[in-house]
Scaffold this motif. Structure first.
Motif, PDB file in Angstrom:
ATOM      1  N   ASP A   2     -25.831  57.607  -6.533  1.00 31.86           N
ATOM      2  CA  ASP A   2     -25.633  58.064  -5.161  1.00 31.86           C
ATOM      3  C   ASP A   2     -25.567  56.880  -4.198  1.00 31.86           C
ATOM      4  OD1 ASP A   2     -25.380  60.968  -5.199  1.00 31.86           O
ATOM      5  OD2 ASP A   2     -27.384  60.920  -6.072  1.00 31.86           O
ATOM      6  N   MET A   3     -26.367  56.957  -3.112  1.00 30.50           N
ATOM      7  CA  MET A   3     -26.322  55.892  -2.114  1.00 30.50           C
ATOM      8  C   MET A   3     -27.548  54.994  -2.205  1.00 30.50           C
ATOM      9  SD  MET A   3     -28.628  57.990  -1.029  1.00 30.50           S
ATOM     10  CE  MET A   3     -27.917  59.550  -1.426  1.00 30.50           C
ATOM     11  N   GLY A   4     -28.313  55.136  -3.296  1.00 34.27           N
ATOM     12  CA  GLY A   4     -29.485  54.286  -3.491  1.00 34.27           C
ATOM     13  C   GLY A   4     -30.784  54.892  -3.020  1.00 34.27           C
ATOM     14  N   HIS A   5     -30.699  55.991  -2.241  1.00 33.79           N
ATOM     15  CA  HIS A   5     -31.865  56.788  -1.834  1.00 33.79           C
ATOM     16  C   HIS A   5     -32.863  56.065  -0.947  1.00 33.79           C
ATOM     17  CE1 HIS A   5     -30.980  60.363  -4.332  1.00 33.79           C
ATOM     18  NE2 HIS A   5     -30.420  59.489  -5.136  1.00 33.79           N
ATOM     19  N   GLY A   6     -32.502  54.933  -0.345  1.00 35.59           N
ATOM     20  CA  GLY A   6     -33.457  54.282   0.549  1.00 35.59           C
ATOM     21  C   GLY A   6     -33.056  52.856   0.860  1.00 35.59           C
ATOM     22  N   GLY A   7     -34.032  52.075   1.308  1.00 33.60           N
ATOM     23  CA  GLY A   7     -33.800  50.670   1.626  1.00 33.60           C
ATOM     24  C   GLY A   7     -33.736  49.814   0.377  1.00 33.60           C
ATOM     25  N   SER A   8     -33.737  48.518   0.554  1.00 35.54           N
ATOM     26  CA  SER A   8     -33.531  47.599  -0.564  1.00 35.54           C
ATOM     27  C   SER A   8     -34.568  47.759  -1.666  1.00 35.54           C
ATOM     28  CB  SER A   8     -33.541  46.154  -0.052  1.00 35.54           C
ATOM     29  OG  SER A   8     -32.430  45.922   0.789  1.00 35.54           O
ATOM     30  N   VAL A  42     -32.845  73.295  -6.995  1.00 31.49           N
ATOM     31  CA  VAL A  42     -31.440  72.941  -7.183  1.00 31.49           C
ATOM     32  C   VAL A  42     -30.743  73.123  -5.842  1.00 31.49           C
ATOM     33  CG1 VAL A  42     -31.320  73.501  -9.636  1.00 31.49           C
ATOM     34  CG2 VAL A  42     -30.886  75.304  -7.955  1.00 31.49           C
ATOM     35  N   SER A  43     -29.719  72.308  -5.585  1.00 33.01           N
ATOM     36  CA  SER A  43     -29.084  72.344  -4.272  1.00 33.01           C
ATOM     37  C   SER A  43     -27.723  71.669  -4.349  1.00 33.01           C
ATOM     38  CB  SER A  43     -29.967  71.618  -3.248  1.00 33.01           C
ATOM     39  OG  SER A  43     -30.029  70.229  -3.547  1.00 33.01           O
ATOM     40  N   PRO A  44     -26.922  71.781  -3.271  1.00 32.54           N
ATOM     41  CA  PRO A  44     -25.654  71.048  -3.224  1.00 32.54           C
ATOM     42  C   PRO A  44     -25.897  69.542  -3.252  1.00 32.54           C
ATOM     43  CG  PRO A  44     -25.763  72.721  -1.500  1.00 32.54           C
ATOM     44  CD  PRO A  44     -27.135  72.609  -2.068  1.00 32.54           C
ATOM     45  N   ASP A  45     -24.827  68.783  -3.413  1.00 32.29           N
ATOM     46  CA  ASP A  45     -24.933  67.336  -3.547  1.00 32.29           C
ATOM     47  C   ASP A  45     -25.060  66.676  -2.181  1.00 32.29           C
ATOM     48  OD1 ASP A  45     -24.937  64.773  -4.479  1.00 32.29           O
ATOM     49  OD2 ASP A  45     -22.786  64.663  -4.793  1.00 32.29           O
ATOM     50  N   PHE A  46     -26.267  66.723  -1.634  1.00 28.84           N
ATOM     51  CA  PHE A  46     -26.570  66.034  -0.382  1.00 28.84           C
ATOM     52  C   PHE A  46     -27.482  64.832  -0.620  1.00 28.84           C
ATOM     53  CE2 PHE A  46     -25.883  69.803   2.776  1.00 28.84           C
ATOM     54  CZ  PHE A  46     -24.548  69.847   2.377  1.00 28.84           C
ATOM     55  N   GLY A  47     -27.719  64.504  -1.885  1.00 25.77           N
ATOM     56  CA  GLY A  47     -28.556  63.358  -2.212  1.00 25.77           C
ATOM     57  C   GLY A  47     -29.983  63.509  -1.741  1.00 25.77           C
ATOM     58  N   ASP A  48     -30.454  64.758  -1.584  1.00 29.46           N
ATOM     59  CA  ASP A  48     -31.790  64.979  -1.038  1.00 29.46           C
ATOM     60  C   ASP A  48     -32.806  65.343  -2.119  1.00 29.46           C
ATOM     61  OD1 ASP A  48     -30.666  67.423  -1.608  1.00 29.46           O
ATOM     62  OD2 ASP A  48     -31.084  68.338   0.343  1.00 29.46           O
ATOM     63  N   TYR A  49     -32.489  65.061  -3.349  1.00 28.43           N
ATOM     64  CA  TYR A  49     -33.439  65.301  -4.437  1.00 28.43           C
ATOM     65  C   TYR A  49     -34.217  64.016  -4.722  1.00 28.43           C
ATOM     66  CZ  TYR A  49     -29.210  63.464  -6.712  1.00 28.43           C
ATOM     67  OH  TYR A  49     -28.103  62.733  -7.030  1.00 28.43           O
ATOM     68  N   PRO A  50     -35.357  64.106  -5.427  1.00 29.32           N
ATOM     69  CA  PRO A  50     -36.127  62.891  -5.740  1.00 29.32           C
ATOM     70  C   PRO A  50     -35.266  61.857  -6.453  1.00 29.32           C
ATOM     71  CG  PRO A  50     -37.403  64.843  -6.282  1.00 29.32           C
ATOM     72  CD  PRO A  50     -36.026  65.326  -5.922  1.00 29.32           C
ATOM     73  N   TYR A  51     -35.483  60.594  -6.117  1.00 30.59           N
ATOM     74  CA  TYR A  51     -34.555  59.574  -6.609  1.00 30.59           C
ATOM     75  C   TYR A  51     -34.664  59.331  -8.110  1.00 30.59           C
ATOM     76  CZ  TYR A  51     -38.135  55.779  -6.427  1.00 30.59           C
ATOM     77  OH  TYR A  51     -39.229  54.962  -6.609  1.00 30.59           O
ATOM     78  N   ASN A  52     -35.687  59.888  -8.758  1.00 30.90           N
ATOM     79  CA  ASN A  52     -35.764  59.728 -10.212  1.00 30.90           C
ATOM     80  C   ASN A  52     -35.061  60.859 -10.966  1.00 30.90           C
ATOM     81  OD1 ASN A  52     -37.569  61.775  -9.649  1.00 30.90           O
ATOM     82  ND2 ASN A  52     -39.193  61.012 -10.999  1.00 30.90           N
TER      83      ASN A  52
END
Length: 566
Positions: free
Chosen positions: A195-201, A140-150
């Motif tokens: 979030d921001m989509g967690h990666g490229g297209s 668990v962590s702050p909201d930096f979007g660094d968790y697995p995208y699923n």
């Protein structure tokens, strides 16, 4: 039974028909199949659901990347939920009423939200998932979007499956005449944080696919940078070029078109508060990038590397010099640089030329603006360098403001179903101004507002009446979807803290007074938690399987069933 057999026979015939059509030999069958599927997609896009949605690709592009299985063979429950959500939004927007909701963090909170007639949708926050839900990494962590995208899609699945379970339970009670409940709706459409989509297209497409498969009726995507993502109410937010976020929106829609789903897409912009931009590649962003006006300055990143390579230099010394550097060397946008370096008359001429140019196209690149200065003040040299103040990571300084948010939102609107303005304060005046500018161009656009618990609502000048009316006042200006994203988190923390503190001192007296008696007074269905969980529903299923036998010994409602005490 006869109708069921006929239906099964029809299904078999359909399957055989499809099997023959899906054979790629001879080529005539392929052409016929493609033509039929393209026609279906084009007719689908003509539905009122998509009347305001643009796509930079064709129906053929969708069909030829879909494979041999027609989209109408597979129906995703999330698409059914999205149709419900679309109708709700249409009705509320037309009447200038809000569709407001609270963020939930577990099936318990979902089930309580379901009992509230006035709340018609459910929200799942990425922040809440990041900080409370252990994903595949058990972190668990702050909201930096660094968790697995699923992570958030899996939470959606958890909530959606619990919705389905409770819906089955309630439906059985209605069929059996065991309840007169006509207001509870467990299948309230889920809106989820992508979030921001967690990666490229391609990553964005996989994420969109997961959300559609797992039950989300809608998702929102923000224009932050992968790797630079932070909660919108933290400092240091890095936004991406306008074109990068447009690619995310298009990728999401393309994925859903291949799946044949009608899920809704919310485009969120953090550019109102963002101070950093990852790249200057998109000319639509140029007017908001900051630079220095003093010539021949050494870039700050060069000086930073020098300091880091010096032995004995501490981080506090580096921070102090950075602060001094930016205090000494003023940064500003190109327009501000022009104003500082030409006469008042020349600047007025520049602004006149600028407005005339913007009447021809919606944005001006840095090159365009420099050419206009040359026309307005041909004898003056305007110095402006946006590379000098770039950060160590290469980010540009960005003038985050409402004007930037408006321009981005106007670019996103044709490719999204709704627009979300992320703000740093609950400002009605700002919201009204934003809505007016968007609706001047796109009057149909539905807006989204984050009623964030990050705001200290008591410190912004609202009295009791102002707070009570805030949501409805916003809705009058087109902010139809409104949400308290982390309501579930805060209620969970507060209620359990109150119980834990009292229980440590008063034991079961505290539990009864703070939990059990209020549950009974408020008619909380969780009071009888076995029934709430669906024990009676499963008992009914078992009786069907056992054909009525062993009902006395296996039934959950036997003598040992303690909830008869209530």
């Amino acid at each position: 039974m006869k109708s069921l057999i006929m239906k099964n026979c029809a299904s078999v015939k359909m399957a055989k028909s499809f099997h023959s059509k899906s054979q790629l030999e001879p080529s005539k069958n392929l052409k016929s199949f493609l033509a039929d599927e393209v026609q279906k997609v084009e007719e689908w896009w003509e539905k009122p659901r998509f009347k305001n949605v643009q796509r930079p690709y064709t129906a053929l592009d969708v069909v030829k990347h879909r494979g041999c299985v027609p989209a109408d063979v597979t129906r995703y429950p999330s698409s059914f939920q999205s149709q419900k959500l679309f109708q709700l939004l249409e009705e509320k927007f037309e009447k200038k009423l809000p569709l407001h909701t609270l963020g939930v963090i577990d099936p318990v909170q979902m089930s309580q939200l379901a009992r509230c007639k006035e709340i018609e949708v459910t929200y799942i926050s990425g922040w809440a998932c990041s900080s409370t839900l252990v994903g595949s990494t058990n972190e668990v962590s702050p909201d930096f979007g660094d968790y697995p995208y699923n992570t958030v899609p899996n939470q959606v699945e958890r909530i959606f499956k619990s919705q389905q379970m409770h819906d089955k339970k309630l439906f059985l009670e209605k069929v059996n005449g065991a309840t007169k409940d006509t207001t509870t709706n467990y299948l309230k459409p889920i809106i989820a944080d992508a979030d921001m989509g967690h990666g490229g297209s391609t990553t964005v497409m996989k994420l969109a696919k997961l959300f559609a498969e797992k039950g989300a009726a809608a998702i929102h995507l923000e224009d932050q940078l992968v790797g630079g993502k932070k909660c919108g109410h933290l400092g240091g937010v890095v936004i991406v070029p306008t074109s990068t976020h447009l690619s995310r929106l298009i990728a999401t829609r393309f994925q859903w078109d291949m799946m044949g789903t009608e899920n809704l897409l919310i485009a969120r912009t953090d550019s109102c508060n963002g101070k950093l931009l990852s790249s200057s590649s998109d000319p639509r962003d140029h007017e908001f990038i900051k630079g220095v006006i003093k010539p021949n300055l050494k870039p700050w990143s060069d000086r930073l590397i020098e300091l880091e390579n010096q032995s004995g230099v501490t981080s506090s010394q580096i921070a102090s010099e950075e602060s001094e550097w930016f205090n000494t060397h003023e940064v500003c946008t190109f327009d501000e640089a022009v104003q500082k370096q030409v006469s008042e008359a020349d600047y007025a001429k520049y602004r006149e030329l600028r407005e005339s140019a913007l009447a021809e196209k919606p944005f001006l690149s840095l090159t365009d603006m420099k050419n206009l200065v040359q026309q307005a003040a041909p004898t003056k040299v305007v110095h402006f360098d946006w590379d000098v103040p770039r950060t160590k990571e290469g980010y540009y300084l960005y003038n985050g403001c409402l004007a930037a948010a408006v321009k981005r939102s106007l670019a996103f609107a044709p490719y999204a179903d709704m627009i979300w303005l992320e703000t740093k304060t609950p400002d009605l005046k700002q919201a009204k101004s934003f809505a007016a500018k968007i609706h001047e161009v796109y009057p149909h656009v539905k807006l989204v507002y984050n009623l964030s618990p990050s705001f200290n609502w008591s410190s912004h000048g609202y009295d009791a009446e102002g707070l009570r009316n805030f949501i409805w006042d916003l809705a009058k200006h087109g902010f139809v979807l409104q949400l308290v994203s982390l309501a579930g988190l805060h209620v969970d923390g507060l209620a359990f803290w109150q119980l834990a503190k009292a229980f440590g001192q008063r034991g079961m007296q505290a539990y009864v007074e703070l939990v059990q008696r209020p549950e009974k007074t408020e008619n909380s269905d969780v009071l009888t938690h076995q029934k709430w969980s669906g024990a009676e529903y499963v008992d009914s299923v078992v009786k069907v399987l056992q054909n009525g036998s062993s009902s006395q010994t296996l039934s959950t409602s036997g003598d040992a069933f303690t909830e008869t005490q209530f």
